[in-house]
Write a protein that holds these residues in place. Structure first.
Motif, short mmCIF file in Angstrom:
data_model
loop_
_atom_site.label_atom_id
_atom_site.label_comp_id
_atom_site.label_asym_id
_atom_site.label_seq_id
_atom_site.Cartn_x
_atom_site.Cartn_y
_atom_site.Cartn_z
N MET A 81 34.63 27.99 41.65
CA MET A 81 34.72 28.51 42.93
C MET A 81 35.86 29.24 43.24
O MET A 81 35.66 30.44 43.66
N ARG A 82 37.19 28.82 42.92
CA ARG A 82 38.40 29.62 42.68
C ARG A 82 38.06 30.71 41.99
O ARG A 82 38.64 31.74 42.50
N LEU A 83 37.96 30.52 40.98
CA LEU A 83 37.64 31.70 39.89
C LEU A 83 36.79 32.68 40.45
O LEU A 83 37.39 33.86 40.30
N LEU A 84 35.77 32.41 40.97
CA LEU A 84 34.74 33.54 41.80
C LEU A 84 35.53 34.23 42.87
O LEU A 84 34.99 35.37 43.24
N VAL A 85 36.18 33.26 43.59
CA VAL A 85 36.90 33.98 44.81
C VAL A 85 38.09 35.08 44.21
O VAL A 85 37.95 36.31 44.84
N ALA A 86 38.55 34.87 43.21
CA ALA A 86 39.29 35.71 42.44
C ALA A 86 38.90 36.87 42.01
O ALA A 86 39.22 38.05 42.20
N CYS A 87 37.36 36.60 41.48
CA CYS A 87 36.64 37.89 40.85
C CYS A 87 36.11 38.53 42.08
O CYS A 87 36.25 39.87 41.98
N GLY A 88 35.94 38.10 43.34
CA GLY A 88 35.72 38.94 44.33
C GLY A 88 36.79 39.83 44.78
O GLY A 88 36.45 40.93 45.13
N ALA A 89 37.86 39.28 44.84
CA ALA A 89 39.27 39.99 45.36
C ALA A 89 39.35 41.04 44.20
O ALA A 89 39.58 42.33 44.72
N ALA A 90 39.45 40.86 42.95
CA ALA A 90 39.66 41.90 42.14
C ALA A 90 38.67 43.00 41.95
O ALA A 90 38.91 44.00 41.90
N GLY A 91 37.18 42.74 42.29
CA GLY A 91 36.19 43.66 42.46
C GLY A 91 36.45 44.54 43.46
O GLY A 91 36.23 45.67 43.51
N GLY A 92 36.94 43.73 44.60
CA GLY A 92 37.10 44.82 45.76
C GLY A 92 38.35 45.81 45.61
O GLY A 92 37.99 46.90 46.13
N ILE A 93 39.27 45.24 45.01
CA ILE A 93 40.31 46.27 44.86
C ILE A 93 40.12 47.45 43.93
O ILE A 93 40.26 48.63 44.15
N ALA A 94 39.43 46.99 42.71
CA ALA A 94 39.10 47.94 41.74
C ALA A 94 38.09 49.11 42.37
O ALA A 94 38.13 50.13 42.10
N ALA A 95 37.24 48.63 43.09
CA ALA A 95 36.23 49.89 43.55
C ALA A 95 36.56 50.46 44.71
O ALA A 95 36.46 51.84 44.85
N THR A 96 37.48 49.98 45.67
CA THR A 96 37.69 50.74 46.82
C THR A 96 39.05 51.72 46.36
O THR A 96 39.10 52.91 46.98
N PHE A 97 39.74 51.28 45.47
CA PHE A 97 40.90 51.92 44.99
C PHE A 97 40.70 52.62 43.70
O PHE A 97 41.68 53.68 43.27
N ASN A 98 39.79 52.58 43.08
CA ASN A 98 39.41 52.85 41.70
C ASN A 98 40.54 52.84 40.73
O ASN A 98 41.22 53.55 40.26
N ALA A 99 40.80 51.50 41.02
CA ALA A 99 41.93 50.99 40.31
C ALA A 99 41.55 49.53 39.41
O ALA A 99 41.91 48.49 39.82
N PRO A 100 40.87 49.60 38.45
CA PRO A 100 40.52 48.22 37.97
C PRO A 100 41.74 47.39 37.31
O PRO A 100 41.48 46.25 37.39
N LEU A 101 42.68 47.85 36.80
CA LEU A 101 43.66 47.25 36.29
C LEU A 101 44.57 46.47 37.54
O LEU A 101 44.88 45.13 37.32
N ALA A 102 44.82 47.20 38.53
CA ALA A 102 45.43 46.89 39.70
C ALA A 102 44.42 45.74 40.26
O ALA A 102 45.11 44.71 40.64
N GLY A 103 43.48 45.80 40.24
CA GLY A 103 42.39 44.68 40.92
C GLY A 103 42.59 43.43 39.91
O GLY A 103 42.71 42.42 40.69
N VAL A 104 42.47 43.44 38.81
CA VAL A 104 42.87 42.39 37.95
C VAL A 104 44.03 41.56 38.20
O VAL A 104 44.23 40.51 38.42
N PHE A 105 45.13 42.32 38.22
CA PHE A 105 46.70 41.68 38.27
C PHE A 105 46.70 41.31 39.92
O PHE A 105 47.29 40.32 40.15
N PHE A 106 46.20 42.22 40.59
CA PHE A 106 46.27 41.51 42.12
C PHE A 106 45.52 40.26 42.12
O PHE A 106 46.28 39.30 42.97
N ALA A 107 44.48 40.12 41.58
CA ALA A 107 43.68 38.87 41.89
C ALA A 107 44.53 37.51 41.23
O ALA A 107 44.58 36.61 41.60
#
Length: 543
Positions: free
Chosen positions: A143-169
């Motif tokens: 469950m924790r991991l899926l929460v982090a996945c959602g956070a990473a996906g949100g950052i990646a899509a809205t800022f077009n920054a997939p690497l930043a999404g991963v490291f933010f999460a």
């Protein structure tokens, strides 16, 4: 599951950005009013520039009751609530947060709230991940991991920054770089990034000119900027919560009305400095391109600190990531101007200092140096700026740590008595098996609810485990679940009544070989509720 959550976060980002654009156009008459000067709103031209006095009030009247009635955790900048859910609550987030947060933040930003969109999209994506995990009845770790996945996906899509999404999460949400977690978060970020690029195009959310570092003597200048940026990040954090405390002290009315009344103060600030309207990316881009004089850059810096603090203080909903970048760009551009005046042949271009300042102030406020470095690299695509950026970001992080114990995210939780950074208690190497108690006799999955009622009425049986025919643990049931299921079944004579196995919920649980230090987080997230202990091999209930 990571792919599904990433897709949901990507689509949520598209919808959220559309909501921001729509509400901004409705309430200001412009696609982005921050760069429109003192222009009038085309919908109410007779008000002239004074419409900004009313826009935050109208927005507050809309999102204030929405947040107060349906999801109070949607107030504020969002990321601390996600960090708390992962650290202390097993990743459980109210599923309606995603909808309320999207509407409230879009209304807040569209009506002039000087906040960013990263906090909302992190909370939106995380709520989607938590909901998906709850529906699939995954373990607490997943469950924790899926929460982090959602956070990473949100950052990646809205800022077009997939690497930043991963490291933010990984750096801020999970605070863990395990291989399994990294792989899942990358899958989610890539999926959301593909959806984001399909919707917004293959361009960064900021258009920045290329910059180069041409002289080794510039590195001491970047180092000094890093120290200043770290102090600025800490200063932004302290002023943010100081203003929030002042608003809490001054307000005596109902919470749902607070954003509208406070919106009058925000409107006065926007009338004086319209560049503070909304996220402010056009103003940031203009500063990086050298479009403002140094004195006005410092005015914009101070204005952004107070505009963001006031927006959050009156009960607004939005992030602090974009304001951190804005403050860093203003500080860096002003610093670059001063350096160019003092050392015209050595200092180089002003824009390079603005870019480095963006990453350094965010690192000083959040103490997330990897995320700060990666997102600025993704924005510029300029590898030559990596070395000065890394230098400034690290020095900003060190300066921030020397000046403050907390970050802009953890301070909000510590003020509520929650310390997610505290080390786990030590238990001398003991495991769960050493302290677990014998469980109550489990209910077979086929047990009818009327029979389960009799067992639940017995003393000490407020929560009962449910097992399959093979003895595999399926979850637990309690009196509330049984009562609701029987009430629902009474309205439908065609459907047979459910059994215990059909309504069992896979709650938080531990394994017999788990160290007690690791089990404390599970116990803390389920106060007053018995926690099942499973055999680590065959998932049978043992305590």
């Amino acid at each position: 599951m990571a792919l599904l959550v990433g897709a949901g976060a990507g689509l949520g980002s598209v919808a959220f950005r559309w909501l921001i654009t729509t509400f901004t156009h409705l309430l200001s008459g412009h696609a982005d009013y921050a760069d429109a000067g003192h222009a009038a709103n085309g919908h109410v031209p007779w008000l002239g520039p004074y419409f900004v006095l009313l826009a935050p009030v109208v927005g507050g009247l809309l999102y204030g009751p929405l947040v107060d009635r349906f999801a109070k955790e949607a107030r504020g900048h969002g990321v601390p609530e996600v960090m708390l859910a992962v650290a202390k609550r097993g990743g459980r987030i109210n599923p309606q947060v995603s909808v309320v947060k999207a509407l409230a933040s879009a209304l807040c930003i569209g009506s002039g709230g000087s906040v960013g969109r990263e906090g909302p999209i992190v909370q939106i994506g995380s709520a989607l991940g938590s909901t998906a995990g709850r529906l699939a009845r995954v373990s607490e770790h997943r469950m924790r991991l899926l929460v982090a996945c959602g956070a990473a996906g949100g950052i990646a899509a809205t800022f077009n920054a997939p690497l930043a999404g991963v490291f933010f999460a990984m750096e801020l949400i999970l605070r863990d770089f395990a291989v399994e977690a990294f792989a899942a978060v990358v899958l989610s970020s890539v999926t959301a990034g593909v959806i984001g690029r399909a919707a917004f195009g293959n361009t960064p959310f900021l258009v920045l000119p290329p910059f180069h570092v041409d002289h080794v003597a510039q590195f001491p200048l970047f180092a000094l900027l890093g120290g200043l940026a770290g102090a600025a990040g800490v200063g932004f954090t302290r002023i943010l919560y100081l203003v929030e405390d002042a608003c809490d002290w001054a307000w005596r009315g109902p919470e749902w009305l607070r954003p509208a009344v406070g919106g009058l103060l925000l409107g006065v600030l926007l009338l004086a400095l319209p560049e503070m309207y909304g996220v402010g990316y056009p103003v940031l881009e203009k500063a990086v391109h050298g479009g403002y004089l140094p004195a006005f850059l410092l005015l914009l810096l101070i204005g952004k600190v107070f505009a963001t603090s006031l927006t959050i203080g009156i009960g607004g909903s939005g992030g602090v990531f974009a304001p951190s970048l804005f403050i860093g760009a203003m500080l860096g551009a002003a610093y670059g101007n001063a350096a160019h005046q003092l050392l015209p042949g050595t200092a180089g271009t002003t824009g390079a200092y603005a870019l480095v300042g963006m990453g350094a102030v965010f690192a000083g406020a959040s103490r997330a140096p990897i995320t700060a470095t990666v997102i600025l690299f993704e924005l510029t695509g300029e590898y030559t700026i990596i070395l000065p950026l890394m230098l400034a970001v690290v020095l900003a992080t060190v300066t921030s740590r020397l000046l403050s114990r907390d970050t802009i995210y953890t301070l909000k939780l510590r003020r509520r008595g929650i310390d997610i950074t505290a080390p786990a208690p030590q238990f001398g190497g003991k495991h769960v098996s050493a302290v677990m108690e014998n469980p109550p006799d489990p209910l077979p999955a086929a047990t009818e609810l009327t029979d389960a009622v009799e067992r639940l009425h017995m003393p000490g049986n407020g929560v009962l485990p449910v097992v399959s025919a093979s003895g595999r643990f399926l979850g637990t049931i309690d009196a509330c679940q049984v009562t609701q299921a029987l009430a629902d079944g009474a309205d439908d004579d065609l459907e047979p009544p459910p059994t215990a196995g059909q309504i069992a919920v896979l709650t938080a649980h531990v394994t017999a070989d788990m160290p007690l230090s690791a089990a404390v987080a599970v116990l803390a997230s389920t106060p007053g509720t018995p926690v099942p202990v499973l055999d680590p091999g065959d998932h049978h209930l043992v305590g």
